[in-house]
Design an enzyme around this catalytic site. Structure first.
Site, short mmCIF file in Angstrom:
data_model
loop_
_atom_site.label_atom_id
_atom_site.label_comp_id
_atom_site.label_asym_id
_atom_site.label_seq_id
_atom_site.Cartn_x
_atom_site.Cartn_y
_atom_site.Cartn_z
CD GLU A 115 -24.22 -6.20 23.46
OE1 GLU A 115 -23.29 -7.02 23.29
OE2 GLU A 115 -24.04 -4.99 23.63
CE1 TYR B 141 -18.78 -8.20 28.86
CE2 TYR B 141 -18.56 -10.57 29.16
CZ TYR B 141 -18.43 -9.28 29.65
OH TYR B 141 -17.94 -9.09 30.91
CB CYS C 91 -2.92 5.20 6.21
SG CYS C 91 -4.41 4.30 6.64
CB CYS D 115 -0.89 -0.01 1.23
SG CYS D 115 -1.79 1.52 1.45
CB CYS E 33 -10.72 -8.47 20.74
SG CYS E 33 -11.46 -7.45 22.02
N1 SAH Z 1 -20.07 -11.68 20.45
C1 SAH Z 1 -20.40 -10.57 19.60
C2 SAH Z 1 -19.94 -9.20 20.10
C3 SAH Z 1 -18.63 -9.12 20.80
S1 SAH Z 1 -18.04 -7.47 21.06
C4 SAH Z 1 -19.91 -10.85 18.18
O1 SAH Z 1 -19.11 -11.75 17.97
O2 SAH Z 1 -20.33 -10.15 17.26
C5 SAH Z 1 -18.36 -7.22 22.78
C6 SAH Z 1 -19.79 -6.83 23.10
O3 SAH Z 1 -19.90 -6.66 24.51
C7 SAH Z 1 -20.24 -5.51 22.49
O4 SAH Z 1 -21.41 -5.77 21.73
C8 SAH Z 1 -20.56 -4.61 23.71
O5 SAH Z 1 -21.68 -3.79 23.50
C9 SAH Z 1 -20.85 -5.63 24.77
N2 SAH Z 1 -20.66 -5.24 26.19
C10 SAH Z 1 -19.75 -4.37 26.70
N3 SAH Z 1 -19.82 -4.37 28.03
C11 SAH Z 1 -20.79 -5.24 28.39
C12 SAH Z 1 -21.32 -5.70 29.64
N4 SAH Z 1 -20.86 -5.24 30.80
N5 SAH Z 1 -22.30 -6.64 29.62
C13 SAH Z 1 -22.76 -7.13 28.45
N6 SAH Z 1 -22.30 -6.73 27.24
C14 SAH Z 1 -21.33 -5.80 27.21
#
Ligand code: SAH
Length: 455
Positions: free
Chosen positions: A336, A315, A81, A75, A411
């Site tokens: 969530e 989550y 960037c 790139c 992550c």
């Molecule tokens: N498992 C999903 C999202 C993972 S990202 C996927 O694979 O697409 C992490 C998520 O945790 C986000 O959607 C965020 O809004 C949520 N989150 C953050 N703090 C939280 C909490 N205390 N309790 C529940 N969810 C939460």
């Protein structure tokens, strides 16, 4: 105070390591120097630019001995960037580097040197993988520019091509940039809070090929909207949805609260495995669809479901992992914190005819203890927390009720390792860790860990 290394020193050093943001690290008698653009195994001449008590920074002057893994970054705006950090490292070496970084925290922070950390599951073609681009627009010296923000700044690096995003996003980014002035549309100016167009967001559903374009504007009244719709449809005839989102606030947040339809559908449909998802302008959705499937399959493998289990997906976002698990479990409970995501999750369950998945909006650390208090019991718990890891209260709930198996999708290897140590101290045994490369060319790495309760 005197240092081993002083500002403006010219040094010959050996690079040993790579930081999270892609800088090489050399040690001068134990004093770490961070040198952007260098790679482990390289010998380099550097100019020291800054020294602090425990570490310093240096600028690369010359590579004396390059790494065998160094490649010419494809790139032309790398590394200015901020989107990619390690394009100068061959993909194979990127994967090895990521495995090493997970191995390191599992050893040091989780103190689990005997636990296997498998080679990273990478992509066959690690380019053009992002299904969502959020492109800022601005004007510099009378010219419209668009591209991506320079690392840690709000300065746009102007480009027509980004080789980790879709071809459709490139085409729309460039066409809108070229035509904006002749359409009489001003770009938004952050300082004066004037000008119409703030961002263009392009999303593509990989499985169906459907494309959504969202124009984020300062005002609702957008007289040139028909002309822009025309331009976008002409540029990418396959576009199935064009939306306008209004963001009148002085903010870094991309989207405002109101979204209007300008053309076509208000959602695009994608699928992961056998499950379909409706994605709207603002829905959260994983950005690398190919690797999302790899990640979810891994979580499902580690969950080892027989059809008898009651499972928690903590989550859960829009319920993607939950619906994946529901096909092989007795029941799945998703939780969530974002209510809109829970609405999406429920609609997606319906869309797929899945009736054994239940969703609740709230904080995982509050909702899960309540489920237990109500007498519910769970065999497997899947967690996929944000970068800061699991809330302490959730970890204590897990240790109190001890579901047989925990699958931890993470992550951030650092907080994963911290939480694994807490779970180990409370009686869990970490069996394996499988890293997955969700973000080729960047230094991020995702991991899935499998834990069982010890006897
Ligand atoms: N498992 C999903 C999202 C993972 S990202 C996927 O694979 O697409 C992490 C998520 O945790 C986000 O959607 C965020 O809004 C949520 N989150 C953050 N703090 C939280 C909490 N205390 N309790 C529940 N969810 C939460």
């Amino acid at each position: 105070m005197s240092y081993i290394v002083n500002k403006n020193d010219r040094l010959h050093v050996s690079v040993e390591d790579l930081t999270h943001d892609g800088a090489g690290v050399a040690k001068v008698e134990g004093y770490p120097l961070f040198i952007p653009g260098t790679l482990p195994g390289e010998e380099v001449e550097v100019h020291v630019t800054k020294t602090l008590k425990n570490y310093g920074f240096a600028k690369l002057l010359e590579i004396k001995k390059p790494s065998a893994d160094r490649i010419i970054p494809p790139c032309h705006v790398f590394p200015t960037c901020g989107g990619c950090q390690i394009q100068h490292l061959s993909y194979e070496a990127q994967l090895e580097q990521k495995r090493k970084s997970v191995r390191d925290v599992i050893d040091r922070i989780a103190k689990l040197p005997h636990v296997p950390v498998h080679p990273v599951k990478g992509m066959e073609d690690p380019w053009r993988y992002r299904n969502k681009s959020q492109i800022p627009f601005s004007t510099r010296d009378g010219e419209v520019i668009s591209g991506f923000y320079q690392s840690k700044t709000h300065k746009i690096v102007d480009t027509d091509v980004c080789i980790i995003q879709t071809e459709e996003a490139d085409a729309i980014m460039t066409a809108v940039k070229r035509e904006l002035h002749s359409l009489g549309i001003e770009t938004y100016d952050e300082r004066t809070h004037r000008g119409m167009l703030r961002h263009v967001v392009v999303r593509k559903a990989r499985a169906t090929g459907e494309v959504m374009v969202v124009l984020v504007t300062l005002k609702k009244k957008f007289p040139q909207k028909d002309a822009v719709v025309e331009l976008i449809r002409r540029t990418v005839p396959g576009v199935t949805s064009i939306m306008q989102n209004i963001n009148s606030e002085k903010t870094n947040v991309i989207f405002g609260n109101e979204t209007l339809g300008l053309y076509g559908q208000s959602v695009i449909i994608d699928s992961i495995g056998d499950i379909q998802f409706e994605i709207s302008a603002r829905s959260f959705y994983q950005v690398n669809p190919v690797q999302t499937e790899v990640l979810y399959k891994q979580a499902l493998d580690y969950a080892q479901l027989t059809g008898e289990e009651t499972v928690i997906d903590a989550y859960c976002g829009i319920g993607t992992i939950s619906l994946f698990l529901a096909q092989q479990a007795k029941e799945v409970y998703g939780v969530e914190i974002v209510p809109q995501a829970i609405e999406d999750a429920k609609r997606n369950a319906e869309l797929n005819g899945i009736s054994n998945a239940y969703f609740e909006a709230g904080a995982a650390e509050d909702v899960i203890p309540r489920w237990y208090a109500e007498g519910k019991r769970f065999d497997v718990l899947v967690v996929d927390p944000p970068r800061k890891g699991c809330d302490e209260k959730l970890l204590q709930t897990i240790l109190r009720y001890k579901p047989k198996r925990v699958v931890y999708v993470s992550c951030n290897p650092g907080t994963l390792a911290r939480d694994l140590r807490i779970l180990e101290d409370g009686g869990y045994r970490t069996e394996e860790v499988q890293p997955v490369d969700m973000f080729p060319q960047s230094s991020h790495v995702e991991s899935v860990a499998w834990l069982e309760i010890g006897l």
